[in-house]
Design an enzyme around this catalytic site. Structure first.
Site, mmCIF file in Angstrom:
data_model
loop_
_atom_site.group_PDB
_atom_site.id
_atom_site.type_symbol
_atom_site.label_atom_id
_atom_site.label_comp_id
_atom_site.label_asym_id
_atom_site.label_seq_id
_atom_site.Cartn_x
_atom_site.Cartn_y
_atom_site.Cartn_z
ATOM 1 N N ASP A 43 -1.028 0.761 3.185
ATOM 2 C CA ASP A 43 -1.450 1.956 2.289
ATOM 3 C C ASP A 43 -2.517 2.683 2.937
ATOM 4 O O ASP A 43 -2.729 3.917 2.433
ATOM 5 C CB ASP A 43 -1.937 1.377 0.973
ATOM 6 C CG ASP A 43 -1.940 2.146 -0.090
ATOM 7 O OD1 ASP A 43 -1.200 3.032 -0.189
ATOM 8 O OD2 ASP A 43 -2.815 2.037 -0.984
ATOM 9 N N SER A 63 2.560 8.487 -2.910
ATOM 10 C CA SER A 63 2.883 7.265 -3.802
ATOM 11 C C SER A 63 4.287 7.238 -3.793
ATOM 12 O O SER A 63 4.887 8.232 -4.335
ATOM 13 C CB SER A 63 1.837 7.101 -4.974
ATOM 14 O OG SER A 63 0.674 7.555 -4.873
ATOM 15 N N HIS A 114 -4.348 8.051 3.892
ATOM 16 C CA HIS A 114 -3.330 7.036 3.078
ATOM 17 C C HIS A 114 -2.355 6.754 3.677
ATOM 18 O O HIS A 114 -1.144 7.327 3.860
ATOM 19 C CB HIS A 114 -2.981 8.160 1.773
ATOM 20 C CG HIS A 114 -2.166 7.428 0.761
ATOM 21 N ND1 HIS A 114 -1.543 8.284 -0.235
ATOM 22 C CD2 HIS A 114 -2.211 6.158 0.314
ATOM 23 C CE1 HIS A 114 -0.910 7.302 -0.863
ATOM 24 N NE2 HIS A 114 -1.272 6.032 -0.773
ATOM 25 N N ARG A 144 3.151 -4.715 -10.506
ATOM 26 C CA ARG A 144 2.420 -4.761 -9.321
ATOM 27 C C ARG A 144 2.456 -6.279 -8.885
ATOM 28 O O ARG A 144 2.278 -7.299 -9.591
ATOM 29 C CB ARG A 144 1.035 -4.416 -9.219
ATOM 30 C CG ARG A 144 1.133 -2.833 -9.369
ATOM 31 C CD ARG A 144 1.187 -1.842 -8.247
ATOM 32 N NE ARG A 144 1.540 -0.708 -8.389
ATOM 33 C CZ ARG A 144 1.637 0.323 -7.325
ATOM 34 N NH1 ARG A 144 1.343 -0.162 -6.191
ATOM 35 N NH2 ARG A 144 1.985 1.412 -7.609
HETATM 36 O O1 O2Y Z 1 -1.009 2.612 -10.330
HETATM 37 C C1 O2Y Z 1 -1.972 2.180 -9.707
HETATM 38 O O2 O2Y Z 1 -3.128 1.960 -10.152
HETATM 39 C C2 O2Y Z 1 -1.946 1.703 -8.307
HETATM 40 S S1 O2Y Z 1 -1.385 3.205 -7.527
HETATM 41 C C3 O2Y Z 1 -1.241 2.595 -5.647
HETATM 42 C C4 O2Y Z 1 -1.358 1.114 -5.368
HETATM 43 C C5 O2Y Z 1 -1.222 0.521 -3.986
HETATM 44 C C6 O2Y Z 1 -0.788 1.506 -3.090
HETATM 45 N N1 O2Y Z 1 -0.815 2.790 -3.397
HETATM 46 C C7 O2Y Z 1 -0.962 3.351 -4.631
HETATM 47 C C8 O2Y Z 1 -0.787 4.747 -4.670
HETATM 48 O O3 O2Y Z 1 -0.792 5.203 -5.821
HETATM 49 O O4 O2Y Z 1 -0.819 5.366 -3.697
HETATM 50 MN MN MN Z 2 -0.938 4.575 -2.095
#
Ligand code: O2Y
Ligand code: MN
Length: 592
Positions: free
Chosen positions: A278, A249, A227, A376
């Site tokens: 990411d 996150s 990650h 997003r």
């Molecule tokens: O909440 C979501 O479904 C997206 S979570 C996410 C999206 C892009 C990059 N990182 C994350 C994460 O939770 O680490």
């Molecule tokens: Mn992420």
């Protein structure tokens, strides 16, 4: 599109028999097909086309109110033996998983179309890359996958007649949280996600394949699925050094991956090149060094807070060809979000679909937001103004340093370097972060998030630590390991470090440590910069603040030990002894 892969065709038939869609459409990756799908989604209201003069190529989508983020509590790793997923993951047996999700999937696509999306994580044909096929009943998912991954005919060609692929099945079903399951079957290279229509739950190439399934494969095959963002720092001579950095996150990975050098450092001619924001897949190449790729082809980032000051490159990137989800829709078919560029519009429709005006309060007197805090953007990597020229390089980029970081108001200094690989694995394994208001759970609560992989490791974390320790033995040139904390606060609760572009000052020190040119002081927790060894040109924080940012308070670290001990004990005998060794060594250095 004709598919000559027998096992793939058989699997599509089997899933069709279970889900009973009215029709099946294979996604070929063409612009024409994408346009047709968009038109269909406009006609049903699944998508709204934004004002094409102001927002060319951009569309808008709202999710169900109960479906706005990943659902960790409904996310399972399904293996034959429970011990193989460990104490951090939710476990279900494969039999139970297929049975429970199967009941929800059965007949759930009646009256709908099933889309078949062949996709590649990583450049098609690269030795890093893995192929998946996602079946879904959501056009929104198809359009997101077209941005986030490489999709279509060339992927099927690469797959040939008998290539390996991850079987990814997604269905919205009733989008009922009581009938939502995100299941991973690493032993069957399969993902089943049902009952959600949003984000990490449904873009199955991302967290599900590129982290949970890939981390399992990476251990079997001897590489890393992490990650992590990857960024390149170009210096005046035109040399580019790359670092990979893991943060839990909501710690600003996208902003860091696209940072603009601060004024004071611009004379040094630095430029930042984004490889990924990411996920990093990394392996030891024939030169004995670590090389990494970003397996994704787009960015799925948090919108609120994105503006031309916090992330100028990211802000530019989302002006075109972007899918916006759950932000505020303005009355002239534009989008707006909190802490963005512009003042709020006089009126609009909020992410829940209700009329919205600035200053509105809910029944408890709290401000009503226009955009969901986890709203997003989905933007193609090619829209990123600082995209690395090597982002699609089949062998990736060489990684000089691995950086781990969390959000800690106290304790962790701005930056420190681990003594060696084993100590670095300990530092990463014990990293922790405080939850923010935007996250599920109690605000301010410290959550251990090893390598920022807590929600994403597809197997027992103790075995994951073992994998990290073992990989260290195979390098000819080990990357150095660092820990950073941009979020340290003073006694009045103010952040002491400005963050954003100024983080380059820390990365510069990290790279100089890799070259052996930066000064550091030995402390019980690792090497910390000497007071004057960060280049602070143009940023006057004052000696006291710098001292506080770099200080290591032995008493606070002693208190931290108890929590680390409890965390380690959960893994029982499976926890590698080397981590207990490092724990004892730290205790000794702290004088306990
Ligand atoms: O909440 C979501 O479904 C997206 S979570 C996410 C999206 C892009 C990059 N990182 C994350 C994460 O939770 O680490
Ligand atoms: Mn992420």
């Amino acid at each position: 599109m004709i598919c000559e892969h027998m096992k793939l065709n058989e699997w599509v038939d089997e899933m069709t028999a279970m889900c009973e869609p009215d029709q099946i459409v294979w996604i070929d990756g063409s612009e024409e097909q994408k346009k047709e799908l968009e038109q269909e989604a406009f006609s049903t209201g699944e998508l709204i086309q934004l004002d094409q003069e102001k927002w060319p190529g951009c569309v808008y989508h709202r999710t169900a109110l109960n479906d706005v983020a990943r659902t960790e509590n409904l996310t399972y790793i399904c293996t034959r033996n429970e011990e193989d997923v460990g104490p951090i993951n939710n476990w279900m047996s494969p039999v139970e998983g297929y049975r429970r999700a199967g009941e929800i999937f059965r007949g759930s696509m009646k009256g709908r179309t099933m889309y078949v999306i062949p996709f590649s994580m990583g450049p098609v044909g690269s030795p890093f890359s893995k192929i998946g096929v996602e079946l879904t009943d959501s056009i929104y998912v198809v359009l997101n996958m077209l941005i986030m991954t490489r999709v279509g005919t060339e992927v099927l060609e690469q797959l040939g007649t008998d290539g390996e692929f991850t079987k990814c099945l997604h269905g919205k079903a009733e989008r009922d949280i009581e009938k939502r399951l995100i299941l991973h079957f690493p032993e069957y290279n399969t993902i089943w996600s049902v009952g959600s229509g949003y984000g990490g739950n449904v873009l199955l190439g991302k967290k599900c394949l590129a982290l949970r399934i890939a981390s399992f494969l990476a251990r079997e095959e001897g590489w890393f699925a992490e990650h992590m963002l990857i960024l390149g720092v170009e210096n005046t001579e035109g040399n580019i050094d790359y670092v990979a950095a893991a943060f839990p996150s909501a710690c600003g990975k996208t902003n860091l991956a696209m940072l603009i050098p601060p004024e004071g450092l611009k004379v040094k001619g630095y430029r930042i090149w984004t490889v990924g924001d990411d996920i990093a897949w990394m392996r030891i190449d024939s030169d004995g060094a670590l090389w990494g790729v970003n397996p994704e082809a787009g960015f799925f980032g948090v919108v609120p807070g994105t503006n031309s000051r916090t992330n100028p490159n990211g802000f530019k990137m989302i002006q075109k060809n972007t899918i916006f989800t759950n932000v505020l829709l303005t009355s002239d078919n534009g989008v707006w979000w909190e802490d963005g560029e512009d003042d709020p519009p006089a009126e609009g429709t909020d992410w829940t679909g209700k009329p919205w005006r600035p200053g509105m309060k809910d029944a408890d007197g709290k401000p009503v937001v226009g955009a969901n805090p986890n709203s997003r953007f989905t933007a193609p990597a090619t829209e990123c103004p600082c995209l690395s020229r090597r982002w699609e390089h089949h062998h990736g980029v060489p990684i000089s340093a691995l950086i781990f970081g969390g959000r800690r108001a106290r304790l962790a200094p701005l930056v420190y370097e681990a003594f060696d690989w084993q100590h670095g694995v300990y530092v990463a394994a014990t990293m922790a972060s405080e939850r923010t208001a935007a996250q599920y759970g109690k605000q301010g609560e410290v959550r251990r998030d090893p390598m920022a992989m807590r929600p994403f490791c597809g197997y027992n974390m103790a075995d994951y630590f073992r994998h990290w320790l073992d990989m260290g033995k195979h390098f000819k040139k080990q990357p150095r390991i660092f820990h950073v904390n941009w979020f340290r606060q003073d006694a009045s609760g103010e952040f002491m470090w400005p963050g954003y572009g100024d983080n380059l000052r820390v990365i510069e020190w990290i790279l100089e440590r890799c070259e052996g040119t930066a000064d550091a002081e030995q402390t019980p927790i690792g090497w910390v910069p000497k007071l004057d060894s960060l280049d602070m040109t143009g940023l006057d924080l004052g000696q006291d603040t710098m001292k506080a940012l770099l200080s290591v308070d032995a008493e606070e670290w002693k208190r931290e030990l108890a929590d680390i001990e409890d965390f380690f004990k959960q893994f029982g005998a499976r926890l590698p002894g080397e981590l207990w060794q490092e724990y004892e060594a730290l205790k000794e250095r702290l004088g306990v």
